[in-house]
Motif scaffolding. Structure first.
Motif, short mmCIF file in Angstrom:
data_model
loop_
_atom_site.label_atom_id
_atom_site.label_comp_id
_atom_site.label_asym_id
_atom_site.label_seq_id
_atom_site.Cartn_x
_atom_site.Cartn_y
_atom_site.Cartn_z
N ALA A 111 7.97 -5.58 1.33
CA ALA A 111 9.27 -6.12 1.73
C ALA A 111 10.38 -5.08 1.53
O ALA A 111 11.29 -4.96 2.36
CB ALA A 111 9.56 -7.39 0.93
N ALA A 112 10.27 -4.31 0.47
CA ALA A 112 11.33 -3.34 0.15
C ALA A 112 11.20 -2.05 0.95
O ALA A 112 12.06 -1.17 0.83
CB ALA A 112 11.30 -3.02 -1.35
N GLY A 113 10.13 -1.92 1.74
CA GLY A 113 9.94 -0.70 2.51
C GLY A 113 8.56 -0.14 2.32
O GLY A 113 7.67 -0.82 1.79
N GLU A 114 8.38 1.09 2.78
CA GLU A 114 7.05 1.70 2.74
C GLU A 114 6.97 2.62 1.52
O GLU A 114 7.93 3.32 1.20
CB GLU A 114 6.88 2.50 4.04
CG GLU A 114 5.45 2.76 4.42
CD GLU A 114 5.32 3.36 5.84
OE1 GLU A 114 5.78 2.72 6.81
OE2 GLU A 114 4.79 4.48 5.94
N ARG A 115 5.84 2.61 0.85
CA ARG A 115 5.60 3.55 -0.23
C ARG A 115 4.13 3.88 -0.27
O ARG A 115 3.31 3.18 0.33
CB ARG A 115 6.08 3.03 -1.60
CG ARG A 115 5.38 1.79 -2.06
CD ARG A 115 5.86 1.34 -3.45
NE ARG A 115 5.12 0.14 -3.85
CZ ARG A 115 4.71 -0.12 -5.09
NH1 ARG A 115 4.99 0.71 -6.07
NH2 ARG A 115 4.03 -1.22 -5.36
N THR A 116 3.79 4.94 -0.95
CA THR A 116 2.41 5.40 -1.00
C THR A 116 1.93 5.47 -2.44
O THR A 116 2.59 6.08 -3.28
CB THR A 116 2.27 6.78 -0.34
OG1 THR A 116 2.62 6.65 1.04
CG2 THR A 116 0.85 7.30 -0.44
N VAL A 135 -4.86 -3.80 -3.67
CA VAL A 135 -3.91 -4.09 -2.60
C VAL A 135 -3.82 -5.61 -2.48
O VAL A 135 -4.83 -6.28 -2.25
CB VAL A 135 -4.37 -3.48 -1.26
CG1 VAL A 135 -3.42 -3.89 -0.13
CG2 VAL A 135 -4.46 -1.96 -1.36
N PRO A 136 -2.61 -6.18 -2.64
CA PRO A 136 -2.50 -7.63 -2.57
C PRO A 136 -2.76 -8.15 -1.16
O PRO A 136 -2.43 -7.49 -0.17
CB PRO A 136 -1.03 -7.90 -2.96
CG PRO A 136 -0.52 -6.64 -3.57
CD PRO A 136 -1.32 -5.52 -2.94
N ARG A 137 -3.30 -9.33 -1.08
CA ARG A 137 -3.52 -9.96 0.23
C ARG A 137 -2.21 -9.99 1.02
O ARG A 137 -1.13 -10.15 0.44
CB ARG A 137 -4.07 -11.37 0.05
CG ARG A 137 -3.11 -12.35 -0.58
CD ARG A 137 -3.73 -13.72 -0.74
NE ARG A 137 -4.78 -13.69 -1.76
CZ ARG A 137 -5.63 -14.68 -1.96
NH1 ARG A 137 -5.59 -15.76 -1.19
NH2 ARG A 137 -6.53 -14.61 -2.91
N GLY A 138 -2.31 -9.81 2.32
CA GLY A 138 -1.13 -9.91 3.15
C GLY A 138 -0.27 -8.65 3.19
O GLY A 138 0.74 -8.64 3.88
N THR A 139 -0.67 -7.61 2.47
CA THR A 139 0.10 -6.37 2.47
C THR A 139 -0.53 -5.37 3.44
O THR A 139 -1.69 -4.96 3.24
CB THR A 139 0.15 -5.75 1.06
OG1 THR A 139 0.79 -6.69 0.18
CG2 THR A 139 0.93 -4.44 1.06
N GLU A 140 0.23 -4.96 4.45
CA GLU A 140 -0.27 -3.94 5.36
C GLU A 140 -0.47 -2.65 4.59
O GLU A 140 0.38 -2.26 3.79
CB GLU A 140 0.75 -3.68 6.47
CG GLU A 140 0.62 -4.59 7.66
CD GLU A 140 1.48 -4.07 8.81
OE1 GLU A 140 0.94 -3.44 9.73
OE2 GLU A 140 2.72 -4.28 8.74
N HIS A 141 -1.58 -1.99 4.86
CA HIS A 141 -1.86 -0.74 4.13
C HIS A 141 -2.67 0.20 5.00
O HIS A 141 -3.35 -0.22 5.94
CB HIS A 141 -2.55 -1.02 2.80
CG HIS A 141 -3.87 -1.75 2.91
ND1 HIS A 141 -3.95 -3.09 3.20
CD2 HIS A 141 -5.15 -1.32 2.77
CE1 HIS A 141 -5.23 -3.46 3.23
NE2 HIS A 141 -5.97 -2.39 2.97
#
Lengths: 128, 128
Positions: free
Chosen positions: B65-70, B81-87
């Motif tokens: 939600a807050a943006g993209e990070r690596t 990786v939490p469910r529902g999180t694009e990765h």
């Protein structure tokens, strides 16, 4: 959530046979533990239990229909104890393991021998 | 069932982004994969996905939600990786990973970018 170093997690405690929960996956825990000496005969009636050996060497004695046998897991090996199989982990040297099992799984199972003082009967502790 | 050496399992295939199932735990798979280069943006709507880096270094880009990070996972580190999180996983060097997720989970998720030729869209292959 940030990545967790297993080495750092394992360095954060000294207690043996006392698993720490490093992360969860749905309703499963990923736990790490330091072990040496004998755990106890116990059984998880309703769940398999996965072991990965991170350091040292883990032995898992199993009581199967055909008799008793012992799995030897060197560093880097994995084994799943099937649900309903009595087992007793032990290690001759200080050994570090990673375990996957459902959240709430008791380290001494549903049926077990008397719990010795050196074994922690727990559903896993938080990392601190 | 016998213990399985992860090193032996990983030595048994060369395909990248093509996970092998080394064992199961109830209705979950323990899979290993070799990866290098880029996977693709995807999401598992209904399940978390656990990564352990066995060798090399894995990057996992996340759209939150807050943006993209690596996330950067060196050897010996873990991340869920939490469910529902694009990765999107990627690796600059040949990297070996262990993944824990429900049996039947597709490697490219439920929603994903176009699957490039070098990525295997699979629910995991048996070890041979």
């Amino acid at each position: 959530m940030e990545p967790i170093s297993l080495q750092t997690a394992l360095a954060s405690f000294t207690e043996q046979w006392s698993p720490r929960i490093v992360t969860t996956v749905n309703d499963y825990d990923v736990r790490v533990a330091k072990v040496e000496g004998e755990h106890l005969w116990h059984v998880h009636e309703d769940t398999d239990e996965f072991f990965l050996v991170l350091a040292g060497e883990l032995h898992i004695a199993l009581r199967e229909a055909a008799g008793e046998r012992t799995m030897v897991l060197p560093k880097g090996s994995v084994f799943t104890v099937p649900r309903g199989t009595e087992h007793k982990p032990y290690a001759h040297v200080l050994t570090e393991i990673l375990v996957f099992e459902p959240t709430g799984t008791l380290s001494v199972g549903d049926r077990h021998d008397e719990v010795p003082d050196h074994v922690d009967a727990t559903t896993g502790h938080a990392l601190t």
